[in-house]
Design an enzyme around this catalytic site. Sequence first.
Site, PDB file in Angstrom:
ATOM      1  N   TYR A  73       0.832  -1.208   0.000  1.00  0.00           N
ATOM      2  CA  TYR A  73       0.000   0.000   0.000  1.00  0.00           C
ATOM      3  C   TYR A  73       0.869   1.262   0.000  1.00  0.00           C
ATOM      4  O   TYR A  73       0.577   2.226  -0.707  1.00  0.00           O
ATOM      5  CB  TYR A  73      -0.917   0.012   1.231  1.00  0.00           C
ATOM      6  N   PHE A 125      -8.952  20.540 -24.695  1.00  0.00           N
ATOM      7  CA  PHE A 125      -9.224  19.115 -24.710  1.00  0.00           C
ATOM      8  C   PHE A 125     -10.402  18.875 -23.780  1.00  0.00           C
ATOM      9  O   PHE A 125     -10.567  19.565 -22.777  1.00  0.00           O
ATOM     10  CB  PHE A 125      -8.003  18.278 -24.288  1.00  0.00           C
ATOM     11  N   THR A 126     -11.201  17.871 -24.109  1.00  0.00           N
ATOM     12  CA  THR A 126     -12.502  17.659 -23.438  1.00  0.00           C
ATOM     13  C   THR A 126     -12.371  17.591 -21.912  1.00  0.00           C
ATOM     14  O   THR A 126     -12.967  18.401 -21.194  1.00  0.00           O
ATOM     15  CB  THR A 126     -13.150  16.377 -23.966  1.00  0.00           C
ATOM     16  N   ASP A 216       0.560  19.232 -21.469  1.00  0.00           N
ATOM     17  CA  ASP A 216      -0.256  18.023 -21.574  1.00  0.00           C
ATOM     18  C   ASP A 216       0.603  17.028 -22.348  1.00  0.00           C
ATOM     19  O   ASP A 216       0.734  17.106 -23.560  1.00  0.00           O
ATOM     20  CB  ASP A 216      -1.571  18.318 -22.296  1.00  0.00           C
ATOM     21  N   LYS A 259      -1.435   6.671 -23.602  1.00  0.00           N
ATOM     22  CA  LYS A 259      -1.109   7.060 -24.987  1.00  0.00           C
ATOM     23  C   LYS A 259       0.330   6.649 -25.281  1.00  0.00           C
ATOM     24  O   LYS A 259       0.587   5.477 -25.491  1.00  0.00           O
ATOM     25  CB  LYS A 259      -1.325   8.565 -25.182  1.00  0.00           C
ATOM     26  N   ARG A 383     -15.515  14.589 -33.198  1.00  0.00           N
ATOM     27  CA  ARG A 383     -14.742  15.707 -32.672  1.00  0.00           C
ATOM     28  C   ARG A 383     -15.232  16.974 -33.369  1.00  0.00           C
ATOM     29  O   ARG A 383     -14.578  17.528 -34.237  1.00  0.00           O
ATOM     30  CB  ARG A 383     -13.235  15.484 -32.898  1.00  0.00           C
ATOM     31  N   PHE A 451     -20.411  13.703 -25.498  1.00  0.00           N
ATOM     32  CA  PHE A 451     -20.208  12.807 -26.644  1.00  0.00           C
ATOM     33  C   PHE A 451     -20.146  11.345 -26.240  1.00  0.00           C
ATOM     34  O   PHE A 451     -20.472  10.463 -27.026  1.00  0.00           O
ATOM     35  CB  PHE A 451     -18.922  13.189 -27.406  1.00  0.00           C
TER      36      PHE A 451
HETATM   37  C1  LIG Z   1      -6.417  11.289 -23.245  1.00  0.00           C
HETATM   38  C2  LIG Z   1      -6.061  12.679 -23.026  1.00  0.00           C
HETATM   39  C3  LIG Z   1      -6.223  13.292 -21.779  1.00  0.00           C
HETATM   40  C4  LIG Z   1      -6.910  12.631 -20.610  1.00  0.00           C
HETATM   41  O1  LIG Z   1      -6.314  11.435 -20.244  1.00  0.00           O
HETATM   42  P1  LIG Z   1      -7.173  10.177 -19.750  1.00  0.00           P
HETATM   43  O2  LIG Z   1      -6.116   9.157 -19.468  1.00  0.00           O
HETATM   44  O3  LIG Z   1      -8.100   9.781 -20.844  1.00  0.00           O
HETATM   45  O4  LIG Z   1      -7.927  10.572 -18.521  1.00  0.00           O
HETATM   46  C5  LIG Z   1      -5.797  14.604 -21.648  1.00  0.00           C
HETATM   47  N1  LIG Z   1      -5.257  15.271 -22.682  1.00  0.00           N
HETATM   48  C6  LIG Z   1      -5.108  14.713 -23.889  1.00  0.00           C
HETATM   49  C7  LIG Z   1      -4.514  15.513 -25.004  1.00  0.00           C
HETATM   50  C8  LIG Z   1      -5.511  13.409 -24.114  1.00  0.00           C
HETATM   51  O5  LIG Z   1      -5.397  12.898 -25.337  1.00  0.00           O
END
Ligand SMILES: *Cc1c(COP(=O)(O)O)cnc(C)c1O
Length: 462
Positions: A73, A125-126, A216, A259, A383, A451
């Site tokens: 932990y 970004f969303t 980011d 990613k 998008r 979305f």
């Molecule tokens: C995917 C993504 C996020 C958010 O990350 P999650 O792992 O999906 O929570 C933030 N910024 C960008 C540019 C992304 O592509």
Amino acid sequence: MTAAYPAEPWRIKMVEPIRTTTRAERESALRAAAYNPCLLRAEDVYIDLFTDSGTNAMSDRQWSAMFRGDESYCGASSFYRLRDTVRAYYGYEHVIPVHQGRGAENILSRCLIRPGHRIPGNMYFTTTRAHQELNGGTFHDVIVDEAHNPADESPFKGNVDITKLTALIREAGADTIPYVCVGAPVNMAGGQPISMECLARVRELTLRHGIKVILDAARAVENAYFVKSREPGWSGRSIAGILRAMCDLTDGATMSAKKDSFANIGGWLGLRDDRLAEQARGLVVLYEGMHTYGGMAGRDMEAVAQGIVESVQEDSIRARIEQVGYLGRRLIDADVPVVRPIGGHAVCLDAHAILPHVPQPLFPAQTLLAELYLHGGIRGVERGIVSAGRDPVTGENRTPALELVRLAIPRRVYTRAHLDAVADAVIALHHARRSIEHGLRFTYEPPHLRFFQARYEQAAIA
Ligand SMILES: *Cc1c(COP(=O)(O)O)cnc(C)c1O
């Protein structure tokens, strides 16, 4: 023009069956999903280009690293391995693990944003903007104008427009701007990169005003590849060196390890400032977990650490970007309108250009997305106006210039033959575009990130 397609620097050791469906099966599946491919069952999809997030194939090295995951932990050795790897490749002193990128966005936004604050960024970004708004901030788009034009061929369409940023600082006052949020590359613009020169200018401007720069970093390795291949003076540098040079121009980063790092889950918040890091660690225990696991299992941290090392290998990132470019060039050669130049993680179809007869209030990109599934069993993501959501103050729909269907390519998952199947389906649909004589309207509109969970019905064009 024959398209380059470098042979992959890996071979396949394990496979997962996927299944084709009939048109009748897809029609009934899409109706059950209320015309939102997000709501389809994955097994009803043939080639799934919904996202490149968490959908990557892990390497044998990653899978074997997972066996040594330390599930203690507190103070697990897997945490220290992750921390040291992030320090080595990204250079942030403080590394706070989170379950995925939005976890880092939540923590950072809570630490830095107060009601009335403004957060400039190179396109929204969303999830990032949603967390800024939940904390009372307002997002301000300071990306260059070219980013909003799918046909513009500029090499760095993810750049910050320094004039726009300067004007915002002058009008709003530096004390209302806690940080500039820099996407590299810019997801919503179709994976368009930012140049080192531009990032350095952002750094210089913000330093003068005491404003932080937060990267980011979800696909920063992809950005490094574009810098190396497009920006004068950088071709002789290693990808790892460019990645580090990018991070060195920032005060911190939010990272989705789903990613670049080939992980199925995970992320981290990287910071330099001791006090801010202390504050963030205090919140992470509330929202994610102990500051040495942050919502990840020990084995997940191992997979991320190993994935980081693999992500900066020159042949690996080259194969990734060139594979995406191959699909893009097949569509360009067939005169399908797409966002140019082809970005790092996705090919984006220009729904405004493909369905000019569907007005934006009837969701042209969502309509095209649904038709692409019917056509070829292929799933992408909207998008455009749906993803852009409503202005929290006026309640009105935002109307972005880009109305896109994004086809994101998972890393190390699909073969060239799969991409050819995608290209063939998109080209056939493009030829049949005039037979699409309807749009869509909501039957259910969720309040946040609509979305994902929206439901629709077909709507006649007036
Ligand atoms: C995917 C993504 C996020 C958010 O990350 P999650 O792992 O999906 O929570 C933030 N910024 C960008 C540019 C992304 O592509």
